[in-house]
Motif scaffolding. Structure first.
Motif, PDB file in Angstrom:
ATOM      1  N   SER A  26       3.495 -48.721  44.370  1.00 40.60           N
ATOM      2  CA  SER A  26       2.360 -48.644  45.166  1.00 40.60           C
ATOM      3  C   SER A  26       1.511 -47.569  44.470  1.00 40.60           C
ATOM      4  O   SER A  26       2.001 -46.922  43.951  1.00 40.60           O
ATOM      5  CB  SER A  26       2.558 -48.689  46.584  1.00 40.60           C
ATOM      6  OG  SER A  26       2.993 -47.558  46.874  1.00 40.60           O
ATOM      7  N   ASN A  27       0.090 -47.692  44.807  1.00 43.46           N
ATOM      8  CA  ASN A  27      -0.809 -46.606  44.481  1.00 43.46           C
ATOM      9  C   ASN A  27      -0.332 -45.209  45.028  1.00 43.46           C
ATOM     10  O   ASN A  27      -0.434 -44.375  44.278  1.00 43.46           O
ATOM     11  CB  ASN A  27      -2.117 -46.907  44.985  1.00 43.46           C
ATOM     12  CG  ASN A  27      -2.689 -48.210  44.176  1.00 43.46           C
ATOM     13  OD1 ASN A  27      -2.498 -48.312  43.106  1.00 43.46           O
ATOM     14  ND2 ASN A  27      -3.870 -48.938  44.607  1.00 43.46           N
ATOM     15  N   SER A  28       0.035 -45.301  46.235  1.00 43.23           N
ATOM     16  CA  SER A  28       0.460 -44.057  46.805  1.00 43.23           C
ATOM     17  C   SER A  28       1.630 -43.294  46.248  1.00 43.23           C
ATOM     18  O   SER A  28       1.864 -42.170  46.089  1.00 43.23           O
ATOM     19  CB  SER A  28       0.821 -44.097  48.256  1.00 43.23           C
ATOM     20  OG  SER A  28       2.011 -44.990  48.469  1.00 43.23           O
ATOM     21  N   GLU A  29       2.346 -44.273  45.593  1.00 40.76           N
ATOM     22  CA  GLU A  29       3.710 -43.653  45.023  1.00 40.76           C
ATOM     23  C   GLU A  29       3.204 -43.259  43.795  1.00 40.76           C
ATOM     24  O   GLU A  29       3.725 -42.111  43.333  1.00 40.76           O
ATOM     25  CB  GLU A  29       4.885 -44.819  44.740  1.00 40.76           C
ATOM     26  CG  GLU A  29       5.546 -45.037  46.170  1.00 40.76           C
ATOM     27  CD  GLU A  29       6.352 -46.583  45.915  1.00 40.76           C
ATOM     28  OE1 GLU A  29       7.111 -46.673  46.506  1.00 40.76           O
ATOM     29  OE2 GLU A  29       6.320 -47.102  44.870  1.00 40.76           O
ATOM     30  N   ILE A  30       2.155 -43.613  43.070  1.00 41.71           N
ATOM     31  CA  ILE A  30       1.835 -43.458  41.835  1.00 41.71           C
ATOM     32  C   ILE A  30       1.124 -42.054  41.844  1.00 41.71           C
ATOM     33  O   ILE A  30       1.400 -41.127  40.963  1.00 41.71           O
ATOM     34  CB  ILE A  30       0.974 -44.544  41.013  1.00 41.71           C
ATOM     35  CG1 ILE A  30       1.578 -45.634  40.672  1.00 41.71           C
ATOM     36  CG2 ILE A  30       0.110 -43.710  39.756  1.00 41.71           C
ATOM     37  CD1 ILE A  30       0.772 -46.975  40.267  1.00 41.71           C
ATOM     38  N   MET A  31       0.372 -41.949  43.047  1.00 38.98           N
ATOM     39  CA  MET A  31      -0.410 -40.553  43.188  1.00 38.98           C
ATOM     40  C   MET A  31       0.590 -39.296  43.518  1.00 38.98           C
ATOM     41  O   MET A  31       0.499 -38.299  42.797  1.00 38.98           O
ATOM     42  CB  MET A  31      -1.300 -40.931  44.241  1.00 38.98           C
ATOM     43  CG  MET A  31      -2.370 -41.617  43.911  1.00 38.98           C
ATOM     44  SD  MET A  31      -3.416 -40.927  42.634  1.00 38.98           S
ATOM     45  CE  MET A  31      -3.880 -39.368  43.484  1.00 38.98           C
ATOM     46  N   LYS A  32       1.509 -39.686  44.128  1.00 35.33           N
ATOM     47  CA  LYS A  32       2.744 -38.624  44.358  1.00 35.33           C
ATOM     48  C   LYS A  32       3.225 -38.399  43.048  1.00 35.33           C
ATOM     49  O   LYS A  32       3.668 -37.155  42.751  1.00 35.33           O
ATOM     50  CB  LYS A  32       3.736 -39.262  45.323  1.00 35.33           C
ATOM     51  CG  LYS A  32       3.300 -39.591  46.774  1.00 35.33           C
ATOM     52  CD  LYS A  32       4.454 -40.001  47.737  1.00 35.33           C
ATOM     53  CE  LYS A  32       4.047 -39.961  49.189  1.00 35.33           C
ATOM     54  NZ  LYS A  32       4.765 -40.588  50.146  1.00 35.33           N
ATOM     55  N   HIS A  33       3.701 -39.368  42.313  1.00 37.94           N
ATOM     56  CA  HIS A  33       4.142 -39.045  40.697  1.00 37.94           C
ATOM     57  C   HIS A  33       3.364 -38.178  40.071  1.00 37.94           C
ATOM     58  O   HIS A  33       3.709 -37.126  39.331  1.00 37.94           O
ATOM     59  CB  HIS A  33       4.675 -40.302  40.220  1.00 37.94           C
ATOM     60  CG  HIS A  33       5.506 -40.058  38.964  1.00 37.94           C
ATOM     61  ND1 HIS A  33       6.935 -39.579  39.178  1.00 37.94           N
ATOM     62  CD2 HIS A  33       5.135 -40.389  37.832  1.00 37.94           C
ATOM     63  CE1 HIS A  33       7.179 -39.699  37.913  1.00 37.94           C
ATOM     64  NE2 HIS A  33       6.267 -39.897  37.011  1.00 37.94           N
ATOM     65  N   LEU A  34       1.929 -38.447  40.003  1.00 38.70           N
ATOM     66  CA  LEU A  34       1.128 -37.820  39.449  1.00 38.70           C
ATOM     67  C   LEU A  34       0.693 -36.551  39.594  1.00 38.70           C
ATOM     68  O   LEU A  34       0.728 -35.589  38.948  1.00 38.70           O
ATOM     69  CB  LEU A  34      -0.313 -38.541  39.385  1.00 38.70           C
ATOM     70  CG  LEU A  34      -0.329 -39.875  38.541  1.00 38.70           C
ATOM     71  CD1 LEU A  34      -1.697 -40.737  38.866  1.00 38.70           C
ATOM     72  CD2 LEU A  34      -0.188 -39.714  37.055  1.00 38.70           C
ATOM     73  N   ILE A  35       0.925 -36.207  41.087  1.00 37.06           N
ATOM     74  CA  ILE A  35       0.740 -34.909  41.854  1.00 37.06           C
ATOM     75  C   ILE A  35       1.936 -34.040  41.065  1.00 37.06           C
ATOM     76  O   ILE A  35       1.891 -33.010  41.056  1.00 37.06           O
ATOM     77  CB  ILE A  35       0.782 -34.950  43.353  1.00 37.06           C
ATOM     78  CG1 ILE A  35      -0.816 -35.570  43.681  1.00 37.06           C
ATOM     79  CG2 ILE A  35       0.997 -33.459  43.880  1.00 37.06           C
ATOM     80  CD1 ILE A  35      -0.641 -36.052  45.275  1.00 37.06           C
TER      81      ILE A  35
END
Length: 243
Positions: free
Chosen positions: A5-14
């Motif tokens: 999901s987008n949230s998981e991608i964001m977490k990973h990018l952070i």
């Protein structure tokens, strides 16, 4: 396959961004360290150059100092050599002067024990000496009358107080050495107590002769033929060096 999901991608990018920031911080730290290392290397090199220059300067000064010391040592050695040479020359001059003084006294004899009168004149002194040569040394009157005496005088000063009058020694200068020897060879006639007679020498020679007397007596006690001539002791015809 499950799509994140987008949230998981964001977490990973952070997380990735956070890691990148940490890496960036570490890189900056490494840059600072590298700069410090470079500065340390430059300072160390500068220090080494200073040490090298100081050592070279010190070595140069030491070489110059060594040269000065060597020069001073050579100068001192030359001065010491000159001083030793001058001392030897001075000793030789003293010996030559002493010998010349002895030669001037060559025809002299000193007599002791002969009575002295108050305010005694030179002619009276000579007459008393001639009587002494006849009466105490056993010389014939005509021999004594024929002796050529240049001068006969008392040694030192006479006291003006009659109660302190002493019989001063007489110095007699003969005109001829053979006359002096004629008289000197009669020394065995004197007892050496009341009357005595001996050759005249400068004080420094007298001092040397006195130092030789014990060795002279020792040699004669051992039945050696020993005598003193001028300032030298001879034993069985050989000069003895006591220095």
């Amino acid at each position: 396959m499950c799509i994140p999901s987008n949230s998981e991608i964001m977490k990973h990018l952070i997380k990735i961004e956070s890691k990148l920031e940490n890496i960036d911080i570490k890189l900056k730290t490494l840059d600072v360290l590298e700069s410090k290392v470079d500065k340390f290397e430059r300072d160390l090199k500068s220090l080494w150059l200073n040490v090298h220059d100081t050592k070279k300067e010190t070595d140069d000064k030491l070489l110059k100092f060594d040269d000065r010391i060597s020069h001073v040592e050579i100068s001192n050695a030359e001065k010491l050599s000159k001083l030793e040479s001058l001392e030897k020359e001075n000793d030789q001059i003293k010996e030559d002067l002493s010998y010349l003084r002895s030669q001037s006294m060559r025809n002299n004899l000193i007599f002791g024990g002969i009575s002295e009168s108050l305010n005694e004149k030179a002619t009276e002194t000579e007459n008393k000496l001639r009587e002494h040569l006849v009466n105490k040394l056993g010389l014939a009157q005509d021999t004594v009358d024929a002796l050529k005496i240049e001068r006969a005088h008392r040694m030192g000063y006479q006291s003006t107080d009659p109660s302190k009058l002493i019989n001063r020694k007489i110095v007699c200068k003969f005109a001829y050495f053979k006359d002096r020897e004629t008289v000197r060879k009669q020394h065995f006639k004197l007892d050496g107590k009341q009357f005595f007679m001996h050759e005249q020498f400068p004080p420094e020679v007298v001092a040397k002769r006195k130092r030789l007397i014990p060795k002279l007596r020792e040699a004669r006690a051992k039945n050696h033929n020993a005598w003193i001539s001028y300032d030298t002791l001879f034993i069985d015809g050989k000069p003895i060096n006591l220095e």
